[in-house]
Structures are given as structure tokens and as C-alpha cells.
Design a protein around this motif. Structure first.
Motif, PDB file in Angstrom:
ATOM      1  N   ASP A  19      -5.777 -36.917  46.879  1.00  0.00           N
ATOM      2  CA  ASP A  19      -5.466 -35.402  47.257  1.00  0.00           C
ATOM      3  C   ASP A  19      -5.892 -34.602  46.054  1.00  0.00           C
ATOM      4  O   ASP A  19      -6.246 -34.966  45.203  1.00  0.00           O
ATOM      5  N   ALA A  20      -5.696 -33.339  46.346  1.00  0.00           N
ATOM      6  CA  ALA A  20      -6.568 -32.344  45.480  1.00  0.00           C
ATOM      7  C   ALA A  20      -5.782 -32.599  44.269  1.00  0.00           C
ATOM      8  O   ALA A  20      -6.468 -32.244  42.941  1.00  0.00           O
ATOM      9  N   GLU A  21      -4.255 -32.427  44.036  1.00  0.00           N
ATOM     10  CA  GLU A  21      -3.685 -32.618  42.720  1.00  0.00           C
ATOM     11  C   GLU A  21      -4.054 -33.819  42.057  1.00  0.00           C
ATOM     12  O   GLU A  21      -4.340 -33.850  40.581  1.00  0.00           O
ATOM     13  N   THR A  22      -4.159 -35.005  42.696  1.00  0.00           N
ATOM     14  CA  THR A  22      -4.723 -36.149  41.701  1.00  0.00           C
ATOM     15  C   THR A  22      -6.006 -36.157  41.486  1.00  0.00           C
ATOM     16  O   THR A  22      -6.419 -36.532  40.332  1.00  0.00           O
ATOM     17  N   ARG A  23      -6.928 -35.793  42.149  1.00  0.00           N
ATOM     18  CA  ARG A  23      -8.463 -35.391  41.788  1.00  0.00           C
ATOM     19  C   ARG A  23      -8.515 -34.390  40.609  1.00  0.00           C
ATOM     20  O   ARG A  23      -9.138 -34.801  39.671  1.00  0.00           O
ATOM     21  N   ARG A  24      -7.513 -33.267  40.497  1.00  0.00           N
ATOM     22  CA  ARG A  24      -7.727 -32.531  39.392  1.00  0.00           C
ATOM     23  C   ARG A  24      -7.326 -33.212  38.170  1.00  0.00           C
ATOM     24  O   ARG A  24      -7.726 -33.124  37.032  1.00  0.00           O
ATOM     25  N   ARG A  25      -5.947 -33.954  38.154  1.00  0.00           N
ATOM     26  CA  ARG A  25      -5.486 -34.677  37.169  1.00  0.00           C
ATOM     27  C   ARG A  25      -6.595 -35.656  36.416  1.00  0.00           C
ATOM     28  O   ARG A  25      -6.754 -35.729  35.096  1.00  0.00           O
ATOM     29  N   GLN A  26      -7.052 -36.303  37.580  1.00  0.00           N
ATOM     30  CA  GLN A  26      -8.192 -37.402  36.938  1.00  0.00           C
ATOM     31  C   GLN A  26      -9.423 -36.568  36.202  1.00  0.00           C
ATOM     32  O   GLN A  26      -9.839 -37.028  35.310  1.00  0.00           O
ATOM     33  N   GLN A  27      -9.869 -35.528  36.769  1.00  0.00           N
ATOM     34  CA  GLN A  27     -10.861 -34.928  36.022  1.00  0.00           C
ATOM     35  C   GLN A  27     -10.385 -34.266  34.713  1.00  0.00           C
ATOM     36  O   GLN A  27     -11.299 -34.397  33.768  1.00  0.00           O
ATOM     37  N   VAL A  28      -9.281 -33.572  34.689  1.00  0.00           N
ATOM     38  CA  VAL A  28      -8.718 -33.416  33.428  1.00  0.00           C
ATOM     39  C   VAL A  28      -8.526 -34.658  32.339  1.00  0.00           C
ATOM     40  O   VAL A  28      -8.962 -34.377  31.177  1.00  0.00           O
ATOM     41  N   GLU A  29      -8.131 -35.487  32.824  1.00  0.00           N
ATOM     42  CA  GLU A  29      -8.263 -36.837  31.870  1.00  0.00           C
ATOM     43  C   GLU A  29      -9.524 -37.127  31.450  1.00  0.00           C
ATOM     44  O   GLU A  29      -9.799 -37.539  30.342  1.00  0.00           O
TER      45      GLU A  29
END
Length: 79
Positions: A19-29
Motif C-alpha cells: 500500500d502507499a504508506e508501506t511504499r512511502r516508508r520503504q522509500q524513506v528508509e
């Protein structure tokens, strides 16, 4: 040949995208990891570099405090 290759690839409904939130978190990491690697590039001891930076900041802060107080008072004595 096209029939054989089509059975090996997963269909669009089989691919699970986060989902968008998981993808965003992975991109930040990933961005933080790249930033840390870039900062440490060519440095053998990153902790030493951090200590040196802190020491330099401390010296700057002390110099600014001395300037606020009217500068360093040095006494000249001639014997």
C-alpha cells in the motif's frame, strides 16, 4: 514460443504491491540509508569524524561566547 513465456510470468492480479504508506516508508528508509552511505564514503572511522565535528562546534560556540563578553583578555607582561 509466446504461449510458453506467458505461463511463466505472473499475471497482474498475482503481483502484490504494498500500500502507499508501506511504499512511502520503504522509500524513506532507502533514502536515509543512501544518505548515510554517502556521508561515510571514504571515511575509515565515522565516529572519529563525528567527534571532531562536535569538538569544532564546541570551539565555535566558546569563541562566540568570548566575543559577546568583550573578547579574550590577554595580559602582556615584559620581564
Amino acid at each position: 514460443m509466446g504461449i510458453f513465456m506467458s505461463c511463466c510470468k505472473p499475471s497482474a492480479s498475482d503481483v502484490i504491491t504494498p500500500d502507499a504508506e508501506t511504499r512511502r516508508r520503504q522509500q524513506v528508509e532507502a533514502a536515509e540509508k543512501r544518505r548515510a552511505e554517502e556521508a561515510a564514503r571514504g571515511v575509515k572511522d565515522p565516529e572519529r569524524v563525528k567527534r571532531m565535528q562536535q569538538r569544532a562546534e564546541e570551539m565555535e560556540r566558546r569563541e562566540q561566547e568570548l566575543q559577546k563578553e568583550g573578547g579574550a583578555t590577554l595580559k602582556w607582561t615584559a620581564d
